[in-house]
Design a protein around this motif. Structure first.
Motif, PDB file in Angstrom:
ATOM      1  N   UNK A 124      -7.294 -19.736  -3.212  1.00  0.00           N
ATOM      2  CA  UNK A 124      -6.377 -20.396  -2.265  1.00  0.00           C
ATOM      3  C   UNK A 124      -5.074 -20.825  -2.939  1.00  0.00           C
ATOM      4  N   UNK A 125      -5.191 -21.260  -4.185  1.00  0.00           N
ATOM      5  CA  UNK A 125      -3.976 -21.654  -4.919  1.00  0.00           C
ATOM      6  C   UNK A 125      -3.060 -20.441  -5.122  1.00  0.00           C
ATOM      7  N   UNK A 126      -3.646 -19.331  -5.505  1.00  0.00           N
ATOM      8  CA  UNK A 126      -2.853 -18.111  -5.737  1.00  0.00           C
ATOM      9  C   UNK A 126      -2.214 -17.627  -4.434  1.00  0.00           C
ATOM     10  N   UNK A 127      -3.005 -17.654  -3.366  1.00  0.00           N
ATOM     11  CA  UNK A 127      -2.483 -17.211  -2.062  1.00  0.00           C
ATOM     12  C   UNK A 127      -1.298 -18.078  -1.644  1.00  0.00           C
ATOM     13  N   UNK A 128      -1.405 -19.356  -1.928  1.00  0.00           N
ATOM     14  CA  UNK A 128      -0.302 -20.243  -1.566  1.00  0.00           C
ATOM     15  C   UNK A 128       0.900 -20.024  -2.502  1.00  0.00           C
ATOM     16  N   UNK A 129       0.648 -19.888  -3.821  1.00  0.00           N
ATOM     17  CA  UNK A 129       1.749 -19.645  -4.774  1.00  0.00           C
ATOM     18  C   UNK A 129       2.518 -18.364  -4.445  1.00  0.00           C
ATOM     19  N   UNK A 130       1.793 -17.334  -4.084  1.00  0.00           N
ATOM     20  CA  UNK A 130       2.434 -16.038  -3.837  1.00  0.00           C
ATOM     21  C   UNK A 130       2.869 -15.883  -2.374  1.00  0.00           C
ATOM     22  N   UNK A 131       2.621 -16.928  -1.596  1.00  0.00           N
ATOM     23  CA  UNK A 131       3.023 -16.931  -0.177  1.00  0.00           C
ATOM     24  C   UNK A 131       2.485 -15.716   0.573  1.00  0.00           C
ATOM     25  N   UNK A 132       1.173 -15.524   0.467  1.00  0.00           N
ATOM     26  CA  UNK A 132       0.588 -14.388   1.176  1.00  0.00           C
ATOM     27  C   UNK A 132      -0.547 -14.810   2.119  1.00  0.00           C
ATOM     28  N   UNK A 133      -0.457 -16.053   2.620  1.00  0.00           N
ATOM     29  CA  UNK A 133      -1.549 -16.523   3.480  1.00  0.00           C
ATOM     30  C   UNK A 133      -1.661 -15.696   4.765  1.00  0.00           C
ATOM     31  N   UNK A 134      -0.560 -15.072   5.167  1.00  0.00           N
ATOM     32  CA  UNK A 134      -0.622 -14.210   6.354  1.00  0.00           C
ATOM     33  C   UNK A 134      -1.469 -12.947   6.119  1.00  0.00           C
TER      34      UNK A 134
END
Ligand SMILES: Nc1ncnc2c1ncn2[C@@H]1O[C@H](COP(=O)(O)OP(=O)(O)O)[C@@H](O)[C@H]1O
Ligand SMILES: [Mg+2]
Length: 273
Positions: A124-134
């Motif tokens: 979840x941290x990586x997804x948020x850092x890389x802005x790929x939650x979509x």
């Protein structure tokens, strides 16, 4: 003094069935937190060097050292190498293991023995850092080339590597995704991750890297500060590479000065002019 994390020592390798040698007595040392570009024509051995650095292929001759210890063929050693030295493949599809984005990024931490909850926190941290939650719930096969590239970086990051090798990361990316890639690597560098990038884009390499290594015929042809290597006309010509436009331009406009100042970016250039 920074300590060497990865050392390739006198590495030679030939692919099964190939007539020519891919790597020929190649030696490189890489410390923490470096910004290195790897230049060289096609077929010179860059990708093979990357695969050996990350333990995907094992050298026929020579040794790989991680933090000073020889990496043997033992599972634990190779696992440790693959965890410490991340590799982002040129073609993301050949890197993917799972069908969906979240599982793909979780695979590494789970495989490394993290609990579901721990893995979830990391991912979840990586997804948020890389802005790929979509993208989280998407199938990997439904992603665009640029999205696949970012997800492949995310799954390497999930192993918490010390150094990441990127094999021609911007090849095939459009401007938007190339800019995004550059933001991502800036972020990684700020998090103390060393970066090694093979590229044909000398202008990017000039602006970005502190150190340049040229690979030619499976050997290290040149290795040093980027401002020494990439300004050297004869050296670059011998490696059949062109020099960065900023270097060429700087020399033309400062023809009559004793010491040429080389701008590393358009901002630098503006100051000089
Ligand atoms: N899977 C393979 N099987 C046989 N030969 C290969 C394979 N991959 C690369 N080679 C050969 O090894 C040499 C080095 O290739 P490579 O490491 O891919 O170079 P680069 O990344 O610099 O283009 C080349 O001669 C190439 O043809
Ligand atoms: Mg290659």
């Amino acid at each position: 003094m920074t300590e060497t994390i990865l050392e390739l020592k006198n590495i030679s390798y030939k692919y099964p069935g190939a007539s020519d040698i891919a790597l020929d007595d190649l030696s490189i040392k890489i410390s923490s937190k470096e910004k290195i570009s790897i230049l060289g024509k096609n077929g010179m051995g860059k990708s093979t060097m990357f695969l050996i650095s990350n333990g995907v292929i094992r050298p026929a001759k020579g040794k790989v050292y991680l933090n000073g210890d020889e990496v043997s063929d033992k599972k634990a050693d190779l696992f440790n190498l693959r965890k410490t030295i991340g590799l982002v493949f040129q073609d993301p599809d050949s890197q993917f293991i799972a069908p969906r984005v979240f599982e793909e990024i979780s695979f590494g931490p789970l495989n490394a023995g993290k609990s579901q909850a721990e893995a979830k926190t990391i991912v979840e941290k990586i997804i948020s850092d890389l802005e790929i939650s979509d993208l989280e719930e998407k199938s990997l096969y439904s992603l665009s080339g640029g999205e696949k590239k970012i997800v492949s970086i995310a799954s390497v990051l999930a192993l918490e590597p010390k150094i990441i090798f990127f094999d021609e990361p911007t090849a095939g990316l459009d401007n938007i995704n190339t800019a995004r890639f550059k933001r991502v690597i800036d972020g990684l560098y700020k998090r103390d991750i060393g970066l090694v990038i093979s590229t044909h884009e000398v202008d990017f390499a000039w602006e970005w890297s502190d150190r340049t290594i040229i690979i030619k015929d499976g050997r290290v042809f040149a290795d040093g500060p980027s401002d020494m290597i990439m300004t050297d006309k004869d050296l670059m010509a011998e490696a059949e590479l062109r020099r960065p436009y900023l270097v060429e331009f700087a020399e033309r406009v400062q023809k009559n000065s004793d010491e040429i100042i080389y701008p590393r970016s358009l901002e630098d250039l503006e100051k000089i002019l």
